[in-house]
Design an enzyme around this catalytic site. Structure first.
Site, PDB file in Angstrom:
ATOM      1  N   ASP A 114     -33.768  12.839  17.270  1.00  0.00           N
ATOM      2  CA  ASP A 114     -33.994  11.568  17.853  1.00  0.00           C
ATOM      3  C   ASP A 114     -34.622  10.606  16.920  1.00  0.00           C
ATOM      4  OD1 ASP A 114     -33.479  12.105  20.592  1.00  0.00           O
ATOM      5  OD2 ASP A 114     -35.200  13.307  20.754  1.00  0.00           O
ATOM      6  N   ASP A 179     -27.417  12.543  24.688  1.00  0.00           N
ATOM      7  CA  ASP A 179     -28.156  11.566  24.388  1.00  0.00           C
ATOM      8  C   ASP A 179     -28.175  11.303  22.626  1.00  0.00           C
ATOM      9  OD1 ASP A 179     -29.254  13.523  26.477  1.00  0.00           O
ATOM     10  OD2 ASP A 179     -31.312  12.609  26.050  1.00  0.00           O
TER      11      ASP A 179
HETATM   12  N1  GLY Z   1     -33.470  11.258  25.256  1.00  0.00           N
HETATM   13  C1  GLY Z   1     -34.326  11.922  26.378  1.00  0.00           C
HETATM   14  C2  GLY Z   1     -34.257  11.353  27.491  1.00  0.00           C
HETATM   15  O1  GLY Z   1     -33.432  10.398  27.659  1.00  0.00           O
HETATM   16  O2  GLY Z   1     -35.078  11.595  28.311  1.00  0.00           O
END
Ligand code: GLY
Length: 412
Positions: A114, A179
């Site tokens: 992330d 994501d």
């Molecule tokens: N990237 C984690 C979420 O969207 O919850």
């Protein structure tokens, strides 16, 4: 030109001018609201640890925070940058700088994927607004750190180090979540800044792999794809935060729409545009999308033919919940995508984005000043399967709301 035609044109342009003026007022009043709400949040942060980053609220409606190594610390500074740009309030600039610079240690972080969210939403905006070269260097070092998670055999960046299936005890050690598309923007940035095409190669390869394995033939999306690192084969397609493996988690679809739009911007490769359009059409034309255009948390929750894994908390939930965060992400993406497609489609995408933004800014989603733990938007969902953050504010919902406002404002 004939006189009646001239009159008609004059009336039309007057009406368009008036509509734009009304929308400028809409944008400005939302910036002014954001300015006040963010200042209340800043006041609350003064009573806490200096490295506590706003995330959501607890049951009593009080703000809760995370440390900088969770996936969301970049959104609060990012919101401060957008609010500063919208208001030119110097105190917001100061705070945006302070909150961004707290994140410097992240430049060497490699423990999950992330980093793009964490660093690009904070330092990326900081560099865009200020041009400070020190921020550029932190972004480039972060891109190096993120690149360490790329595996040429799977053609992907590893999202988490392990993922446990909701169906039982099965573990996977190379999960990729949709994501992850969002984290590629940092790599494109680093490639342009340094001239090193390795970053770009990783981003494009990841996007190609996701396009092949994560997007279904009807342009809905899988949340998690798990790979075998010995041969690159797909071992499983499951969900982590959605209702079921074969359902479409609303925020996952939103990340995919935004992600493929951004990859098209960076590559001008029509395959990515076609994917972004397909994902968008699936979302906005879906019969399960409510009339205010803000989706439920999963497009297929509680429907026949969709079943959560045995360990998933989704088995215990029957109530329907909206996810304002997914709406905000899609609104922001559509302001961009509307500029890449043909005129008729562009008009439809833009109108949908405007509708979404107005829904989010209405009392149905936008909290009164000083309420909602000083977050802006109510009614998002973190993860129903994990029984966490259900019908709450989320810091990233606010961030993409402000980004959508910023993108809209620039077109008026
Ligand atoms: N990237 C984690 C979420 O969207 O919850």
């Amino acid at each position: 030109m004939k006189k009646p035609l001239l009159c008609l044109l004059a009336v039309a342009s007057l009406l368009a001018f008036k509509a734009d003026k009304k929308e400028k007022t809409f944008v400005d009043s939302n910036y002014s609201y954001a300015q006040q709400q963010l200042k209340l949040m800043l006041k609350d942060t003064e009573t806490r640890e200096s490295l506590a980053f706003p995330r959501t609220t607890d049951k009593a409606g009080k703000m809760t925070t995370t440390n900088m190594y969770d996936w969301t610390p970049g959104f609060f500074p990012g919101s401060l940058w957008y609010a500063y740009e919208g208001t030119k309030d110097k105190s917001l600039l100061e705070q945006a700088t302070v909150w961004t610079e707290k994140l410097e240690p992240l430049k060497d972080f490699t423990k999950h994927h992330d980093l793009g969210f964490m660093v690009y939403c904070s330092y990326g905006n900081a560099y865009r607004v200020t041009g400070n070269k020190a921020y550029r260097d932190i972004l480039i070092q972060s891109a190096r750190s993120l690149s360490t998670r790329f595996n040429p055999v799977t053609g992907s960046i590893k999202s988490w180090n392990a993922f446990k299936s909701w169906h039982g005890e099965q573990m996977y050690y190379f999960p990729v979540i949709v994501d992850n598309m969002m984290n590629l923007e940092l790599l494109f940035f680093a490639s342009k800044e340094t001239g090193d095409t390795t970053f770009r190669h990783i981003a494009v390869t990841h996007a190609e792999t996701a396009m092949k394995n994560q997007v279904r033939p009807d342009f809905s999306s899988y949340h998690v794809v798990c790979y075998d690192t010995t041969n690159g084969k797909v071992l499983a397609r499951e969900t982590a935060q959605g209702y079921a493996d074969n359902s479409t988690w609303a925020r996952g679809q939103a990340w995919a729409i935004y992600g493929f739009t951004m990859v098209y911007r960076e590559t001008k490769d029509k395959r990515f545009l076609k994917t972004a359009e397909g994902l968008t059409d699936w979302f906005i034309n879906n019969k399960n999308l409510p009339s205010d255009k803000i989706p439920n948390w999963d497009f297929n929750a509680y429907q026949a033919g969709y079943k959560p894994g045995v360990r998933s908390n989704a088995n215990k939930v029957t109530a329907q919940y909206r996810d304002a965060s997914a709406g905000a992400i899609v609104a922001s993406a559509l302001f961009e995508l509307s500029g890449y497609v043909d005129k008729a489609k562009g008009k439809k995408y833009r109108e949908t984005a405007i509708k979404m933004l107005h829904s989010l800014a209405s009392p149905a989603y936008r909290a009164p000043l000083g309420a909602n733990g000083n977050f802006m938007l109510m009614h998002s969902v973190g993860s129903i399967p994990h029984n966490g953050e259900i019908d709450v504010p989320l810091v990233y919902a606010d961030y993409y709301f402000l980004e959508a406002l910023h993108r809209y404002g620039k077109t008026l």
